[in-house]
Design an enzyme around this catalytic site. Structure first.
Site, PDB file in Angstrom:
ATOM      1  CG  ASN A  72      -1.876   1.172   1.287  1.00 32.13           C
ATOM      2  OD1 ASN A  72      -2.351   1.548   2.357  1.00 32.13           O
ATOM      3  ND2 ASN A  72      -2.198   1.762   0.152  1.00 32.13           N
ATOM      4  CE1 TYR A 114      -6.532  10.044   3.878  1.00 27.29           C
ATOM      5  CE2 TYR A 114      -4.661  11.527   4.144  1.00 27.29           C
ATOM      6  CZ  TYR A 114      -5.420  10.457   4.595  1.00 27.29           C
ATOM      7  OH  TYR A 114      -5.076   9.816   5.748  1.00 27.29           O
ATOM      8  CD  GLU A 123      -8.089   8.186   6.915  1.00 30.79           C
ATOM      9  OE1 GLU A 123      -6.973   8.040   6.387  1.00 30.79           O
ATOM     10  OE2 GLU A 123      -8.680   7.275   7.537  1.00 30.79           O
ATOM     11  CE1 TYR A 125      -8.488   7.932   1.659  1.00 26.29           C
ATOM     12  CE2 TYR A 125     -10.024   7.939   3.498  1.00 26.29           C
ATOM     13  CZ  TYR A 125      -8.811   7.568   2.950  1.00 26.29           C
ATOM     14  OH  TYR A 125      -7.935   6.825   3.681  1.00 26.29           O
ATOM     15  CD  GLU A 221      -4.178   5.331  -0.321  1.00 23.77           C
ATOM     16  OE1 GLU A 221      -4.188   4.455   0.571  1.00 23.77           O
ATOM     17  OE2 GLU A 221      -4.685   6.465  -0.169  1.00 23.77           O
TER      18      GLU A 221
END
Length: 911
Positions: A72, A114, A123, A125, A221
């Site tokens: 990742n 982000y 958090e 997105y 990402e």
């Protein structure tokens, strides 16, 4: 005797205390952070430092990055105020990003804005484009319109996970473009993300975005997982972050003026009439699948000539076939004629729609209807608009055909874009409709006869108790069905929550703790190691308090470790069997008195709303980027193959306790096509043998869907299978038409209670609004702060309106080669409590529970020691004596005391 007893206790506890497992550490992550001279903060992060990941920061927020072979990784650049942040997005006066990105992506990768907020910790997105996986996992909150585009909104909870403030529990909020910016034939993306507008729209959905803005960044990402199959090369040529209309680097705003565009010089049609005409006689004529649909030339069906274009693998109704149009031929602001022939063979009429997808002057994606017409099943239909005006300022033109409200395969032919006023000239006199019906591998034809194994009651476990004079939810619903709730691990540490559960429910489902990623600890060849540590709190709580447990789940496309998946079907079959066998072995060994009455063997194996092809099963991630339709099982077994499902049910029947009933569980189960898929799959499993007990209806509903009749139709179709039905994950949000939420609660319980003979269990997905995975969506449960709501009072009032099902006395005849045995099934009640089960001779209720307090602890050993020593103060009931006989020699003795103490110390477990 007493000295011997407590000496043994001390020895056992000391032995157990020495057996402490060591911890495991991962390799160091790769991380590079800094700030450019013009004020942009950047970060490269590569989990476990696997593969290659590079990032080259540039000026004015621009950068280049590359990764391959990673687990990742991400590269992002923006502004990080950090923990000194004091302003929220609104106080910054409006936050937006203008971007231009070239994104060459293989596998799972996406581009988004982000960041984090603090107090509350969130958090977030905002996803613009993606590859093989459409983010995110989480609960849908409907859609919003921002910057002229449609975004789907989701939330998910992270429990005790890494954050900007250490391991914390926090929500993730997502806006995901309904259509990826990574368009067919192009990986170049540009546009504007008005971050403050997303926050404002989320606020309307009760998402709390009042926290100080910790960070906002343009983020690239990728996730390769253990397969390391994500790779990308990214070039960001514009990343302009604006606060209150001003770029953070002091440059000029380079937003293009609204409505401006440079009109190309028109090109004349080659034949004086048609700019293009697609007949598909030589192939697909530059048409491609839209939204991951597949297209291919077809010679069995056509309107003219000898071929057409077949459109398949339609995961959404907006999936279809499309072709890019040149703005030098189709000039924005000018008018043109468009026509096509279309045909579908679903068995009912559907609407065909021709649409123009384009980007407006601000870069926002738009959709404009050209023509819609209803087409009968098995008949070619002509679509035509002789004067359609392309919107001024439009760019990136894509003409496509879809079927709103249906995901059926369809065919198109003789598509033309021509001079304004040109009439459609399609001759249907020799049109052909002649596709043969193909049964996918592993399917049972819908009309093939099947025979359910036994009476539906043979597929039910009704061994549960309730207090007929009690006031708990389970007591009121007890005459109808077992009543359950999902339980999160954190609630088991809250005495108020536990007392609430014990009062109101006689069944629990671990919310996440029994999912594959939480109990699979390793894979070695075909052996799958399992640990129940993650769910030990749930199982102990249930066993100690006599609660039933629904196991959830084995075969699932999500929350399953990559290590489980093999490269071939034979190995995969053995791993599935090993996973199931080892799980049941562990449960039987560690929790011998657990009432594991049900297990979801397979969960969510079908596409979002089902489908008419490939049995409706999920497809390979490589062929469909929408995560609502993907499954890595399809990579192993192929699309449309149900072998893994049959393997799982056969293994579960082999290794599950006899009392444990086995279910095929899914969401959107009331959607007609998906209901059909579920029924057909159940029939296919039954055809193999007595492997399935019922259908699990998840029932994650909303106030505006489904209506009562749609849900009731699905219930009746499942009942008609001759199997049990369970409602497994019920909650009802109020994202739209909140006024109807209360009425839908009453409707669903009315249906369930009316059909209670065939519905053995109903489980709520959560105890109270605040802990629901759909919290913030209009109160999805019947309790708030553990207090009943008006909808709850409506539901329990139904008990005085709807008669409880009569207890049926059934005579079953079992024939062997030598005898015929007749058994009468009845139910008994007392004045205070009812057990909905078949009466039987007294048996062990919990081995080792001598004092019958539904727990095994030192007090049981002490009581038994006194009894064995003939202490007159020690009184043990007949049931207690049965439970005390741990070594099964027919009487309580010293050996039983030792067995109980070893169980307490977890040296050897009672079984």
């Amino acid at each position: 005797m007493k000295r011997r007893l407590f000496g043994l206790v001390t020895a056992v506890v000391m032995t157990a205390a020495c057996c402490v497992p060591s911890t495991v550490a991962f390799a160091q992550d790769q991380q590079d952070m800094g700030t450019t001279s013009d004020g942009y903060d950047y970060e490269l992060w590569n989990e476990r430092h696997i593969g290659n990941c590079t990032m080259t920061p540039g000026k004015n927020g621009c950068f280049e990055c590359h990764w391959d072979g990673i687990f990742n990784a991400l590269c992002r650049m923006g502004k990080r105020w950090g923990k000194s942040a004091t302003k929220n997005a609104e106080q910054h006066g409006g936050v937006k990003v203008n971007y231009e990105v070239s994104f060459q992506c293989q596998g799972n990768c996406y581009m988004c804005v982000y960041g984090w907020t603090m107090n509350p910790l969130v958090e977030y997105y905002i996803v613009e484009g993606w590859g093989s996986w459409r983010p995110p996992g989480g609960q849908s909150s409907g859609s919003i319109q921002v910057d002229g585009a449609t975004y789907d909104v989701y939330q998910s909870m992270r429990y005790d996970k890494p954050s900007i403030d250490g391991n914390k529990t926090f929500p993730q909020y997502w806006s995901v473009r309904s259509q990826s910016k990574m368009r067919v034939g192009s990986n170049n993306m540009s546009g504007t993300v008005s971050i403050s507008d997303h926050f404002a729209a989320w606020k309307q959905k009760n998402y709390d975005m009042s926290g100080a803005l910790y960070e906002v960044a343009l983020n690239m990402e990728g996730y390769g997982g253990d397969a390391h199959d994500s790779s990308a090369t990214c070039k960001i040529t514009k990343n302009q972050l604006l606060l209150n209309g001003k770029p953070i680097d002091g440059s000029e705003v380079d937003d293009p003026p609204a409505g401006t565009t440079t009109a190309p010089k028109p090109v004349e049609p080659g034949d004086g009439v048609n700019y293009f005409k697609s007949t598909f006689e030589s192939g697909t004529d530059s048409w491609k699948g839209r939204a991951n649909a597949s297209v291919a030339a077809d010679s069995n069906n056509y309107a003219e000539g000898s071929k057409s274009l077949k459109v398949t693998d339609r995961s959404q109704d907006y999936s279809g076939g499309g072709i890019s149009l040149s703005t030098s031929e189709f000039v924005p602001g000018n008018s043109y004629s468009f026509s096509a022939a279309a045909m579908q063979n679903s068995g009912s009429a559907v609407d065909f729609k021709m649409t123009l997808q384009y980007n407006d002057a601000s870069g926002s994606e738009k959709y404009d209807e050209i023509v819609t017409k209803t087409g009968k099943s098995g008949e070619w239909t002509v679509l035509s608009n002789t004067s359609y005006t392309i919107p001024s300022g439009a760019s990136d033109l894509l003409l496509y055909i879809e079927t709103p409200g249906s995901t059926t395969d369809f065919y198109i032919d003789s598509v033309a874009g021509a001079v304004k006023g040109t009439a459609a000239s399609i001759d249907l006199s020799k049109a052909k409709v002649g596709e043969s019906t193909v049964v996918q591998p592993g399917t049972t034809a819908p009309d093939e006869p099947y025979t359910p194994k036994g009476d539906y009651r043979d597929h039910q476990n009704n061994n549960y108790t309730y207090d007929k004079n009690g006031t708990g939810f389970k007591d009121i619903m007890g005459p109808y069905f077992r009543l359950g709730t999902s339980v999160s691990g954190r609630e088991l540490g809250d005495n108020n929550a536990k007392n609430f559960i014990l009062k109101n429910y006689n069944s629990i489902t671990p919310e996440n703790e029994m999912k594959p990623e939480n109990i699979i600890t390793g894979v070695n060849g075909t052996n799958v190691s399992v640990s129940l540590n993650s769910c030990s709190g749930h199982l102990s709580f249930a066993q100690q308090n006599g609660l039933g447990v629904r196991g959830h789940t084995f075969v699932w496309h999500s929350q399953t470790p990559d290590s489980l998946f093999a490269n071939d079907m034979d190995t995969m079959d053995k791993r599935i069997e090993s996973f199931i066998k080892n799980t049941f072995d562990a449960i039987n060994r560690q929790y011998p008195n657990l009432n594991l009455y049900a297990y979801d063997v397979c969960n969510e194996v079908f596409r979002n709303d089902g489908a008419s092809d490939k049995m409706g099963l999920r497809v390979k991630p490589s062929t469909n980027s929408d995560g609502n339709h993907n499954s890595r099982y399809a990579n192993v077994y192929g699309e449309g193959n149900n072998r893994h499902i049959l393997t799982a049910f056969k293994a579960a029947r082999t290794y599950a306790p006899k009392k444990t009933k086995l279910y095929l569980n899914d969401y959107n189960e009331y959607v007609p096509q998906k209901c059909t898929n579920l029924c057909d799959m159940a029939k296919a499993i039954m055809k193999e043998g007595d492997y399935i007990d019922g259908i699990g209806m998840q029932s994650h509903l909303d106030s505006h869907y489904p209506d009562k009749s749609t849900y009731e139709d699905a219930v009746k179709k499942f009942i008609a299978l001759g199997l049990d039905v369970q409602i497994t994950e019920l909650d009802i949000t109020a994202n739209q038409e909140a006024s109807k939420q209360r009425g839908l609660w009453k409707d669903i319980f009315t249906i369930a209670m009316t059909n209670a003979n065939h519905i053995s269990s109903l489980t709520m997905w959560g105890t109270t609004d605040e802990v629901s995975w759909r919290s913030g969506q209009g109160g999805p449960l019947l309790f708030k702060n553990y207090q009943p709501k008006d909808a709850y009072r409506d539901v329990i009032a139904l008990a005085s309106e709807i008669p409880a099902p009569t207890e049926e006395t059934t005579t079953k005849t079992t024939t062997t080669t030598t005898t015929t045995t007749t058994t009468t099934v009845t139910t008994t009640t007392t004045t205070t409590a009812t057990t909905k089960t078949t009466p039987k001779e007294q048996t062990v209720t919990m081995l080792g529970d001598v004092n019958l307090d539904k727990a095994i602890d030192v007090s049981d050993a002490v009581l038994l020691a006194k009894f064995v020593a003939s202490d007159s103060s020690a009184q043990i009931t007949d049931q207690g004596k049965l439970n005390a006989d741990c070594n099964k020699n027919g009487q309580p003795d010293d050996g039983d005391i030792t067995a109980i103490l070893k169980h307490i110390a977890r040296i050897t477990m009672l079984s």
